[in-house]
Write a protein that holds these residues in place. Structure first.
Motif, PDB file in Angstrom:
ATOM      1  N   GLY A 187     -21.163 -10.102 -46.620  1.00 14.02           N
ATOM      2  CA  GLY A 187     -19.827  -9.721 -46.162  1.00 14.02           C
ATOM      3  C   GLY A 187     -18.833  -9.673 -47.301  1.00 14.02           C
ATOM      4  O   GLY A 187     -17.988  -8.766 -47.367  1.00 14.02           O
ATOM      5  N   ARG A 225     -16.488  -7.436 -44.942  1.00  8.48           N
ATOM      6  CA  ARG A 225     -16.712  -8.432 -43.895  1.00  8.48           C
ATOM      7  C   ARG A 225     -16.769  -7.783 -42.514  1.00  8.48           C
ATOM      8  O   ARG A 225     -17.584  -8.164 -41.676  1.00  8.48           O
ATOM      9  N   GLY A 285     -19.738 -14.007 -40.617  1.00 14.68           N
ATOM     10  CA  GLY A 285     -18.788 -12.891 -40.617  1.00 14.68           C
ATOM     11  C   GLY A 285     -17.524 -13.211 -39.862  1.00 14.68           C
ATOM     12  O   GLY A 285     -16.412 -12.891 -40.302  1.00 14.68           O
TER      13      GLY A 285
END
Length: 547
Positions: free
Chosen positions: A89, A94, A138
């Motif tokens: 990410g 991300r 995430g």
């Protein structure tokens, strides 16, 4: 780790992110919607699957090792890939990686719900674990990147509050689906949540990445830890049916140990390791991770076998079994701020000794109930154990996060929190595999003793022997009826209870050992320094749990 609660350093991961420009309130609200629903998918799925395992076992005619793999396949890939998932990410966006994780997770959930047999369900659960390894870090990274230091406390409070609600509602709702429809619906429950998350994510949440992220990803480390843990878990689980002396079992155990040793060598020599081993030079960091491994391993294995006890032995309906741990989650949510303040007053050491000790006493209480009268006996049997375990973990979690973050330099606090997070997940993975051997051995030994007094016919004896690997899920042959059927059922239940009680005592021992690791390794509260004239006292650092 137990699937009905967040990992110990989730909030530490969020707080340790570098300073960022605050997002507008408009965007911030949508960020929280996406991350809360995304995290909730993982929490709901994990907690409800444990409740569904006895029903999955019955419908798919699964053995004890099969149901272990249904949990372990998911945990294996989540534990081994979660650190690299966060790094992906940072480098590639991300929002993009979070969205990819959601997509993989939901497609695998659909496969789980449609799986016609155990092998397909296990494979689908493994892919779910891959999606979760991208989804979980995430969601934390997006919150970190979207809120400034001043905004993070309120954002964490909102995120924690709503995810706690889903941790409470999820198992109960899943129990209703299991009881009145089918266990397959617990996987389909994720679909509408995922659709909402993806719409909000790509419509309202801005993309972000870490422009300073340099160096190559630690793919060798990822490969070695994944296959090393996988080989070790395979050997341990299959030893239950094949025996520890089996050449395949011994070979897989040896391969697992070699690969994990190679992982440590690679991490020690890598320029950008996934797990910087130098962090373990800190006694407090080592002590908190030993504590996490022992305590969360105990929690993971006890909560794995608890639904089998409640549903197959005690006769709980699925919805009541799902609600059994609700008091635990409520205690963690309601009292987390108060326990965070304990660190400022006493330091992290004392709560990290007291909390696991009380948790260990809770495990002992789980060993006391016999075969009861169904869910009506919950308040006098399992409820006291849940409360004691909840009190112990409530005292432990916030100080543990603070101790982990404070044990290393501030620039390493993010990776330190991530490592502790991964350790908590690896602990449950290994504990279930190791204690599964103990459970099967104790069950078989006790069942032999009970069956010797029943004088069963050779046909019935053979039918029972063929199902020993199903533990309390053994189906009694139709030719057994009346008093003989009741006696045989009680023999099976008592045999499982013997193994469950031993697991509870082993878990208590692990909890007490984790308290000792805090006693001898975690630093106590530093003595107050004398204030020089004309200087102001340094403000006390707030707990990561305070929102």
């Amino acid at each position: 780790m137990p699937n009905f609660m967040k990992a110990p350093c989730d909030e530490g991961v969020i707080r340790s992110a570098p300073r960022t420009q605050p997002c507008t309130p408009n965007v911030g609200a949508w960020v929280l919607v996406a991350t809360i629903l995304g995290s909730s998918m993982a929490f709901i799925d994990g907690s409800v699957v444990n409740v569904a395992l006895p029903f999955i076992q019955k419908e798919l005619n699964a053995t004890a090792s099969d149901v272990q793999w249904i949990v372990e396949a998911y945990s294996l890939f989540l534990a081994s890939l979660i650190l690299v998932g966060g790094s992906l990410g940072d480098r590639f966006g991300r929002r993009r990686i979070f969205g990819l994780g959601i997509t993989i997770f939901i497609l695998a959930s659909l496969w789980c719900g449609l799986a016609p047999n155990v092998p397909q369900l296990i494979l689908a659960r493994a892919i779910q674990g891959i999606g979760s390894a991208l989804l979980v870090p995430g969601s934390l990274a997006i919150i970190s990147a979207s809120f400034s230091d001043e905004q993070r406390g309120r954002a964490i409070g909102t995120w924690s509050g709503f995810t706690a609600i889903t941790s409470v509602v999820g198992p109960v709702l899943g129990g209703l689906f299991i009881e009145y429809a089918t266990w397959r619906w617990i996987f389909f429950l994720n679909v509408p949540l995922a659709v909402i998350v993806l719409i909000v994510l790509f419509w309202r949440v801005p993309e972000s990445r870490d422009e300073s992220a340099t160096g190559r990803l630690d793919w060798w480390g990822t490969f070695l830890v994944t296959f090393g843990l996988g080989a070790l878990v395979y050997g341990l689980i299959e030893a239950g049916s094949l025996g520890l002396g089996n050449i395949t079992v011994l070979g897989m155990l040896a391969v697992g140990i070699v690969l994990l040793c190679a992982f440590l060598l690679v991490e020690a020599r890598s320029a950008s390791p996934m797990v910087p081993l130098t962090l373990f030079h800190s006694p407090t960091f080592s002590g908190t991770n030993i504590l996490t491994f022992l305590l969360y391993g105990a929690l993971g294995v006890l909560t794995f076998y608890l639904p089998f006890n409640l549903i197959q032995v005690q006769g709980y309906p699925a919805v009541f079994a799902g609600a059994a741990m609700v008091p635990f989650v409520l205690m963690l949510f309601i009292f987390s701020r108060w326990t965070g303040a304990l660190v400022n007053r006493f330091g992290a050491k004392l709560p990290l000794v007291v909390g696991p000790t009380i948790t260990g006493l809770g495990f002992i209480l789980f060993s006391l109930p016999g075969v009861g009268s169904g869910a009506a006996s919950y308040w006098t049997t399992f409820f006291p154990a849940v409360i004691a375990m909840g009190a112990g973990m409530t005292i432990t979690v916030a100080p543990l996060t603070t101790a982990v973050m404070g044990s290393v330099e501030s620039r390493h606090s993010g990776v330190a929190s991530g490592i502790n997070n991964a350790v908590s997940r690896t602990a449950g993975l290994l504990a279930i595999a190791i204690l599964g051997l103990v459970v099967l051995a104790v069950f078989n030994s006790n069942l032999d003793q009970h069956l010797a007094t029943l004088h069963l016919s050779p046909t019935v004896q053979a039918a029972i022997d063929a199902q020993r690997s199903r533990l309390a899920g053994i189906s009694i042959p139709t030719e057994v009826s009346g008093a003989s059927q009741a006696a045989l059922k009680r023999a099976i239940n008592e045999s499982f209870l013997s193994s469950f009680r031993l697991v509870a005592w082993v878990c208590a021992g692990l909890a007490f050992a984790s308290a000792l690791s805090a006693l001898f390794l975690v630093e106590g509260k530093p003595a107050p320094q004398k204030q020089e004239a004309g200087t102001s006292a340094r403000p006390t650092q707030s707990s990561p749990q305070e929102a």
